[in-house]
Design a protein around this motif. Structure first.
Motif, PDB file in Angstrom:
ATOM      1  N   ALA A  37      17.113  -6.056  -4.446  1.00  0.00           N
ATOM      2  CA  ALA A  37      17.658  -5.446  -2.999  1.00  0.00           C
ATOM      3  C   ALA A  37      16.901  -6.017  -1.980  1.00  0.00           C
ATOM      4  O   ALA A  37      17.616  -6.495  -0.715  1.00  0.00           O
ATOM      5  CB  ALA A  37      17.648  -4.016  -2.846  1.00  0.00           C
ATOM      6  N   LEU A  38      15.496  -6.190  -1.891  1.00  0.00           N
ATOM      7  CA  LEU A  38      14.982  -6.865  -0.851  1.00  0.00           C
ATOM      8  C   LEU A  38      15.230  -8.317  -0.687  1.00  0.00           C
ATOM      9  O   LEU A  38      15.367  -8.809   0.581  1.00  0.00           O
ATOM     10  CB  LEU A  38      13.454  -6.723  -0.928  1.00  0.00           C
ATOM     11  CG  LEU A  38      12.856  -5.301  -0.924  1.00  0.00           C
ATOM     12  CD1 LEU A  38      11.533  -5.021  -1.375  1.00  0.00           C
ATOM     13  CD2 LEU A  38      13.065  -4.552   0.452  1.00  0.00           C
ATOM     14  N   ALA A  39      15.263  -9.041  -1.703  1.00  0.00           N
ATOM     15  CA  ALA A  39      15.721 -10.488  -1.566  1.00  0.00           C
ATOM     16  C   ALA A  39      16.966 -10.429  -0.992  1.00  0.00           C
ATOM     17  O   ALA A  39      17.027 -11.491  -0.275  1.00  0.00           O
ATOM     18  CB  ALA A  39      15.754 -11.181  -3.027  1.00  0.00           C
ATOM     19  N   GLY A  40      17.937  -9.725  -1.453  1.00  0.00           N
ATOM     20  CA  GLY A  40      18.996  -9.998  -0.609  1.00  0.00           C
ATOM     21  C   GLY A  40      19.181  -9.568   0.730  1.00  0.00           C
ATOM     22  O   GLY A  40      20.304  -9.711   1.526  1.00  0.00           O
ATOM     23  N   ARG A  41      18.241  -9.152   1.321  1.00  0.00           N
ATOM     24  CA  ARG A  41      18.005  -8.896   2.715  1.00  0.00           C
ATOM     25  C   ARG A  41      17.145  -9.974   3.549  1.00  0.00           C
ATOM     26  O   ARG A  41      17.199  -9.729   4.793  1.00  0.00           O
ATOM     27  CB  ARG A  41      17.383  -7.388   2.913  1.00  0.00           C
ATOM     28  CG  ARG A  41      18.230  -6.552   2.419  1.00  0.00           C
ATOM     29  CD  ARG A  41      17.386  -4.804   2.771  1.00  0.00           C
ATOM     30  NE  ARG A  41      17.764  -4.748   4.397  1.00  0.00           N
ATOM     31  CZ  ARG A  41      18.926  -4.240   4.654  1.00  0.00           C
ATOM     32  NH1 ARG A  41      19.939  -4.246   4.077  1.00  0.00           N
ATOM     33  NH2 ARG A  41      19.015  -4.258   6.175  1.00  0.00           N
ATOM     34  N   ILE A  49      22.636 -14.519   3.405  1.00  0.00           N
ATOM     35  CA  ILE A  49      21.870 -13.772   2.575  1.00  0.00           C
ATOM     36  C   ILE A  49      22.001 -13.943   1.221  1.00  0.00           C
ATOM     37  O   ILE A  49      22.458 -13.171   0.292  1.00  0.00           O
ATOM     38  CB  ILE A  49      22.011 -12.220   2.980  1.00  0.00           C
ATOM     39  CG1 ILE A  49      23.403 -11.747   3.161  1.00  0.00           C
ATOM     40  CG2 ILE A  49      21.320 -11.939   4.353  1.00  0.00           C
ATOM     41  CD1 ILE A  49      23.679 -10.303   3.360  1.00  0.00           C
ATOM     42  N   PRO A  50      21.873 -15.155   0.711  1.00  0.00           N
ATOM     43  CA  PRO A  50      22.005 -15.566  -0.620  1.00  0.00           C
ATOM     44  C   PRO A  50      21.117 -15.175  -1.761  1.00  0.00           C
ATOM     45  O   PRO A  50      21.561 -15.299  -2.925  1.00  0.00           O
ATOM     46  CB  PRO A  50      22.098 -17.054  -0.565  1.00  0.00           C
ATOM     47  CG  PRO A  50      20.937 -17.342   0.281  1.00  0.00           C
ATOM     48  CD  PRO A  50      21.120 -16.231   1.327  1.00  0.00           C
ATOM     49  N   PHE A  51      19.797 -14.573  -1.468  1.00  0.00           N
ATOM     50  CA  PHE A  51      18.965 -14.477  -2.333  1.00  0.00           C
ATOM     51  C   PHE A  51      19.090 -13.472  -3.470  1.00  0.00           C
ATOM     52  O   PHE A  51      18.287 -13.322  -4.510  1.00  0.00           O
ATOM     53  CB  PHE A  51      17.518 -14.689  -1.858  1.00  0.00           C
ATOM     54  CG  PHE A  51      17.066 -15.936  -1.355  1.00  0.00           C
ATOM     55  CD1 PHE A  51      17.403 -17.040  -1.972  1.00  0.00           C
ATOM     56  CD2 PHE A  51      17.096 -16.074   0.195  1.00  0.00           C
ATOM     57  CE1 PHE A  51      17.044 -18.292  -1.171  1.00  0.00           C
ATOM     58  CE2 PHE A  51      16.661 -17.192   0.975  1.00  0.00           C
ATOM     59  CZ  PHE A  51      16.761 -18.320   0.208  1.00  0.00           C
ATOM     60  N   GLY A  52      19.765 -12.423  -2.957  1.00  0.00           N
ATOM     61  CA  GLY A  52      20.127 -11.351  -3.876  1.00  0.00           C
ATOM     62  C   GLY A  52      20.992 -11.998  -5.249  1.00  0.00           C
ATOM     63  O   GLY A  52      20.880 -11.495  -6.303  1.00  0.00           O
ATOM     64  N   LEU A  53      21.986 -13.002  -4.737  1.00  0.00           N
ATOM     65  CA  LEU A  53      22.311 -13.797  -5.978  1.00  0.00           C
ATOM     66  C   LEU A  53      21.662 -14.608  -6.832  1.00  0.00           C
ATOM     67  O   LEU A  53      21.773 -14.715  -8.062  1.00  0.00           O
ATOM     68  CB  LEU A  53      23.585 -14.775  -5.221  1.00  0.00           C
ATOM     69  CG  LEU A  53      24.791 -13.935  -4.430  1.00  0.00           C
ATOM     70  CD1 LEU A  53      25.531 -15.244  -3.947  1.00  0.00           C
ATOM     71  CD2 LEU A  53      25.301 -13.091  -5.236  1.00  0.00           C
ATOM     72  N   SER A  54      20.619 -15.124  -6.114  1.00  0.00           N
ATOM     73  CA  SER A  54      19.508 -15.754  -7.074  1.00  0.00           C
ATOM     74  C   SER A  54      18.829 -15.022  -8.091  1.00  0.00           C
ATOM     75  O   SER A  54      18.554 -15.334  -9.077  1.00  0.00           O
ATOM     76  CB  SER A  54      18.635 -16.483  -6.002  1.00  0.00           C
ATOM     77  OG  SER A  54      19.355 -17.195  -5.037  1.00  0.00           O
ATOM     78  N   PHE A  55      18.448 -13.842  -7.581  1.00  0.00           N
ATOM     79  CA  PHE A  55      17.816 -12.867  -8.448  1.00  0.00           C
ATOM     80  C   PHE A  55      18.720 -12.434  -9.780  1.00  0.00           C
ATOM     81  O   PHE A  55      18.483 -12.420 -10.804  1.00  0.00           O
ATOM     82  CB  PHE A  55      17.398 -11.562  -7.714  1.00  0.00           C
ATOM     83  CG  PHE A  55      15.966 -11.411  -7.386  1.00  0.00           C
ATOM     84  CD1 PHE A  55      15.033 -10.869  -8.193  1.00  0.00           C
ATOM     85  CD2 PHE A  55      15.645 -12.362  -6.286  1.00  0.00           C
ATOM     86  CE1 PHE A  55      13.722 -10.689  -7.901  1.00  0.00           C
ATOM     87  CE2 PHE A  55      14.370 -12.262  -6.106  1.00  0.00           C
ATOM     88  CZ  PHE A  55      13.249 -11.918  -6.573  1.00  0.00           C
ATOM     89  N   PHE A  72      24.089  -4.989  -5.461  1.00  0.00           N
ATOM     90  CA  PHE A  72      25.055  -4.332  -4.939  1.00  0.00           C
ATOM     91  C   PHE A  72      24.620  -3.405  -3.820  1.00  0.00           C
ATOM     92  O   PHE A  72      25.435  -3.565  -2.635  1.00  0.00           O
ATOM     93  CB  PHE A  72      25.669  -3.259  -5.974  1.00  0.00           C
ATOM     94  CG  PHE A  72      26.958  -2.988  -5.668  1.00  0.00           C
ATOM     95  CD1 PHE A  72      28.266  -3.341  -5.489  1.00  0.00           C
ATOM     96  CD2 PHE A  72      26.984  -1.334  -5.080  1.00  0.00           C
ATOM     97  CE1 PHE A  72      29.487  -2.807  -5.242  1.00  0.00           C
ATOM     98  CE2 PHE A  72      28.042  -0.868  -4.521  1.00  0.00           C
ATOM     99  CZ  PHE A  72      29.320  -1.478  -4.606  1.00  0.00           C
ATOM    100  N   VAL A  73      23.678  -2.641  -3.713  1.00  0.00           N
ATOM    101  CA  VAL A  73      23.226  -1.896  -2.643  1.00  0.00           C
ATOM    102  C   VAL A  73      23.061  -2.598  -1.575  1.00  0.00           C
ATOM    103  O   VAL A  73      23.077  -2.400  -0.396  1.00  0.00           O
ATOM    104  CB  VAL A  73      22.196  -0.852  -3.074  1.00  0.00           C
ATOM    105  CG1 VAL A  73      21.460  -0.298  -2.012  1.00  0.00           C
ATOM    106  CG2 VAL A  73      22.323  -0.044  -4.308  1.00  0.00           C
ATOM    107  N   SER A  74      22.215  -3.761  -1.730  1.00  0.00           N
ATOM    108  CA  SER A  74      21.663  -4.607  -0.758  1.00  0.00           C
ATOM    109  C   SER A  74      22.992  -5.282   0.041  1.00  0.00           C
ATOM    110  O   SER A  74      22.809  -5.238   1.374  1.00  0.00           O
ATOM    111  CB  SER A  74      20.968  -5.814  -1.123  1.00  0.00           C
ATOM    112  OG  SER A  74      20.638  -6.636   0.012  1.00  0.00           O
ATOM    113  N   TYR A  75      23.932  -5.718  -0.760  1.00  0.00           N
ATOM    114  CA  TYR A  75      25.258  -6.236  -0.040  1.00  0.00           C
ATOM    115  C   TYR A  75      26.253  -5.359   0.684  1.00  0.00           C
ATOM    116  O   TYR A  75      26.760  -5.615   1.504  1.00  0.00           O
ATOM    117  CB  TYR A  75      25.770  -7.479  -1.096  1.00  0.00           C
ATOM    118  CG  TYR A  75      24.882  -8.580  -1.103  1.00  0.00           C
ATOM    119  CD1 TYR A  75      24.237  -9.158  -0.111  1.00  0.00           C
ATOM    120  CD2 TYR A  75      24.808  -9.147  -2.532  1.00  0.00           C
ATOM    121  CE1 TYR A  75      23.429 -10.363  -0.566  1.00  0.00           C
ATOM    122  CE2 TYR A  75      23.900 -10.155  -2.694  1.00  0.00           C
ATOM    123  CZ  TYR A  75      23.178 -10.708  -1.646  1.00  0.00           C
ATOM    124  OH  TYR A  75      22.458 -12.028  -1.854  1.00  0.00           O
TER     125      TYR A  75
END
Length: 772
Positions: A37-41, A49-55, A72-75
């Motif tokens: 979630a934090l990476a997605g932000r 904001i692509p790093f949620g996908l990376s995780f 999902f929560v992040s995006y």
């Protein structure tokens, strides 16, 4: 959906989890969800904001549900001013691909595959939300590339920890720090009064990584935090300075955390000051200060956990790296020799101050011998003292020039008033000649000390002993060396070099080398237990040596026998200084050693000689040198340390704790008493003590002992009344500790002293007992 059900069925096969295991599992999954979630932000290029996908693309199948939930929560509530639904669509695309291919574990767990699907998911969904401009397409490609690259590092990180690797290579460490930086990137926008939570944690990461990982971890952490800061559109100068700060903090890690804290504070101030922005300067200073506070108050157990992660993999001595092991030992030997040289120099300097010729004594002797009974003595040495001394100085100049009648060179005034000018001249010639001889001898001794030929003559023997030692080590176990080095991290002991050797008898020994630091605390018992568990063998208490600023920890397997050792010492005339010195220790190779040295005479001078002989023998033997070459080195050191006669006996007993084989080495030492199977024997020495002649050698004896047998070393003060009574005491000794036996013999020896000549008394006793 079918694949998801199959996945659930597979997970359901595992049964009988404990409450603790379930709690830990829930905590780990929550941590993964929060990290995603934090990476997605983390916002890059203004609104991407692509790093949620990376995780999600990089995590192993175990953490797919938690990563999906966090993403999902992040995006759903995106950080940037952009619709998060295209990222949610990419999340579901990634999840579907991973679940459909879940049976192909080699493919799904491959980091290149993770990078590829993350790139495609980000790129294809990005194309649906932009126009046809070339600039927009380039931005989408850039975002997708960053997403894919980040996914690769995330995959490597999760693979490392899921497979429970005991230590991190430099590559694994880089992947971990990049992954952590992705999470920290999501915290950059969390601010309070302009102070960024992300920058605080980024600076804290630099401090922790550089302290526990040194230059490598410091440089990597600084680079990743600095690059993350640049990607989020912040000050470029600060990003560059953060990168450099990590490297410098790593360089100064050996100087302690306070120096590291000062370095980071200085670099942060410089990086913000370059911008000229007063607001940024104050914010960065506040952020750095908070990071320093976090680092300062960090509990020790947290530091131990970080140490396990960030400390570098120790350099291993392996079957393919015998040369490295040899280098380790020779380096230790080299440092030991350097310490020997320094010790001799310190002792000789102190003794030179005590024994240096004094010209004042020459003047005093001339007055006492030449002027005794003279009627004008008071007049010459009180009323006209200066002119008398000047006259003597003129005579000494004449003596230097070879004049044997120096009174002829005295001033006329002196010759006119001195009633014994000829006698004064003769005494001056004799006393000054003796003084000059002493000066010449001292100068000669200084030259000889520089040569120390006998010391270096023994070097070949030392190296030969080391080579023989390595020949007997038939196998080098690199896996065990790594496992034990990593196990020591739980005790906050970070090993630089590790070696595991198994000799021809199948006995295992371990050696660890580490830097000496103020924070280092070594509990021998805990080290023994930790290594024993890691190797699944029973080890004895380790031997710890400090040589040249390095700490060496040596362990050997627990032997068949253990030794109950006792020591009792009584100084002559109850003096505070004792001429006898002793040491006893386990050499880390299955041998228990006792060393006793008796300095010549008694009091301070004897104490210096005894302590030097015992200390140097102990240091050399611990460094791996043989007994004979160690004696050569000691003997030459004592010969050259002072112009006065300096000697000390050397008595060594080495007990093999696996076989009971006992070796005795004696140089001028008092008899050793040994009880075997209830009967006593005596080992005597006819060799000379160290420090008399150049080519002295040990008298040697070999005895096989077993459980219940006793070995007793004594100084000559204990055998003034012979050894018969001591043998009788030892033969009848059935109960009691070795310490009680030592005390009884020592007190008995003092009681039997009937010649009114006091001497130092020291008794060392060793009783072999079976290992429990």
């Amino acid at each position: 959906m079918t694949a998801l059900k199959d996945n659930v069925k597979i997970m359901a096969k595992v049964e009988n989890y404990t409450i603790k295991e379930l709690t830990v599992a829930v905590g780990v999954h929550f941590f993964v969800a929060l990290s995603t979630a934090l990476a997605g932000r983390g916002v890059i290029l203004n609104n991407l904001i692509p790093f949620g996908l990376s995780f999600l693309g990089g995590v192993t199948p175990t953490f797919l549900p938690s990563a999906m939930l966090g993403g999902f929560v992040s995006y759903f509530i995106p950080a940037a001013d952009v619709s998060g639904f295209r990222y949610i669509a990419a999340l579901f695309a990634l999840l579907s691909i991973k679940l459909l291919l879940s049976n192909y574990k080699k493919i799904v767990n491959n980091p290149i595959f993770s990078a590829l699907i993350s790139f495609l998911a980000c790129f294809l969904t990005g194309l649906t939300s932009i126009g046809t401009g070339q600039a927009e397409i380039l931005i989408v490609i850039t975002e997708a590339l960053l997403c894919g690259i980040a996914s690769y590092f995330v995959n490597k990180t999760f693979d490392t920890f899921e497979n429970e690797h005991l230590s991190l290579s430099q590559r694994d460490l880089a992947c971990l720090l990049i992954t952590v930086s992705l999470v920290i990137m999501g915290l950059f926008d969390f601010t309070l009064i302009g102070v960024s939570l992300g920058k605080i944690f980024g600076l804290f990461l630099i401090l922790v990584a550089s302290k526990y990982g040194g230059i490598t971890a410091g440089a990597i952490s600084g680079t990743t935090v600095g690059f993350s800061y640049l990607l989020t559109g912040n000050s470029g100068s600060l990003g560059v300075v953060f990168s450099l700060a990590g490297l410098v903090c790593g360089i100064f890690s050996s100087l302690g955390k306070y120096v590291q804290m000062a370095v980071l504070l200085i670099f942060s101030f410089i990086g913000s000051a370059v911008t000229g922005d007063i607001t940024l300067i104050s914010q960065t200073t506040a952020e750095t200060f908070l990071a320093l506070v976090m680092f300062f108050v960090m509990p020790r157990n947290v530091g131990v956990a970080f140490g396990k992660i960030f400390s570098a993999t120790p350099r291993l001595a392996s079957a393919q790296g015998i040369k490295k092991t040899l280098t380790m030992r020779l380096e230790m030997a080299s440092n030991a020799l350097r310490d020997v040289s320094e010790t001799v120099e310190q002792v000789s300097n102190q003794l030179s101050k005590i024994n240096a010729p004094d010209f004042g004594r020459v003047i005093y002797s001339i007055e006492q011998e030449a002027c005794a009974g003279c009627k004008l003595r008071v007049h010459c040495w009180e009323n006209r003292k200066n002119s008398t001394v000047d006259a003597i100085m003129e005579m000494t100049k004449a003596i230097k020039n070879g004049d044997t009648c120096p009174e002829n060179s005295a001033p006329d005034e002196f010759k006119g008033r001195c009633l014994r000018a000829s006698k004064v001249g003769n005494v001056t010639f004799r006393k000054y000649s003796e003084f000059a001889s002493q000066i010449a001898a001292e100068n000669r001794i200084d030259e000889v000390r520089g040569v120390v030929s006998d010391q270096f003559d023994g070097i070949s023997d030392m190296l030969s002993d080391l080579s023989l030692d390595f020949k007997n080590d038939e196998y080098f176990d690199s896996v065990t060396a790594e496992n034990t080095a990593c196990a020591l991290k739980s005790l906050d002991i970070r090993v630089d070099e590790a070696g595991c050797r198994i000799d021809k008898y199948g006995r295992m020994s371990l050696e660890f080398k580490l830097k000496k630091t103020k924070e280092l605390v070594i509990n021998k018992r805990l080290v023994m237990k930790t290594v024993s568990l890691a190797c699944e063998r029973d080890f004895d208490v380790p031997t710890i040596s400090e040589v040249g600023g390095e700490i060496y920890i040596t362990l050997s397997e627990k032997a068949v026998y253990t030794v109950d050792c006792g020591v009792e010492q009584i100084s002559a005339n109850d003096s505070k200084m004792c001429g006898d010195a002793y040491k006893y220790f386990n050499d880390g190779k299955g041998h228990f050693l006792m060393i006793l040295s008796d300095g010549m005479g008694k009091g301070g001078r004897a104490a210096v000689d005894g302590a030097m002989a015992c200390g140097l023998m102990t240091r050399l033997i611990k460094a791996g040198f043989g007994y004979d070459c160690s004696l050569k080195f000691l003997n030459s050191s004592m010969l050259f340390k002072s112009t006065d006669e300096s000697l000390a006996t050397v008595d060594v007993a080495s007990i093999d704790l696996f076989t009971g084989q006992t070796e005795l080495y004696k140089a001028g030492a008092a008899p050793t008493i040994i009880r075997r199977s209830g009967r006593t024997g005596k080992a005597e020495s006819t060799s000379l003590p160290a420090g008399i002649l150049r080519d002295i050698t040990f008298d040697k004896a070999n005895i096989r002992c077993k459980s219940g047998d006793i070995v007793v070393l004594m100084s000559d003060g204990a055998v003034n009344d012979g050894t018969d009574w001591i043998r009788e005491e030892i033969e009848h000794w059935t109960e009691g500790s070795a310490q009680e036996l030592a005390e009884k013999i020592c007190k008995g020896a003092k009681r039997r002293r009937t010649d009114a000549h006091e001497d130092d008394i020291t008794v060392l006793t060793a009783i072999l007992t079976p290992t429990i």
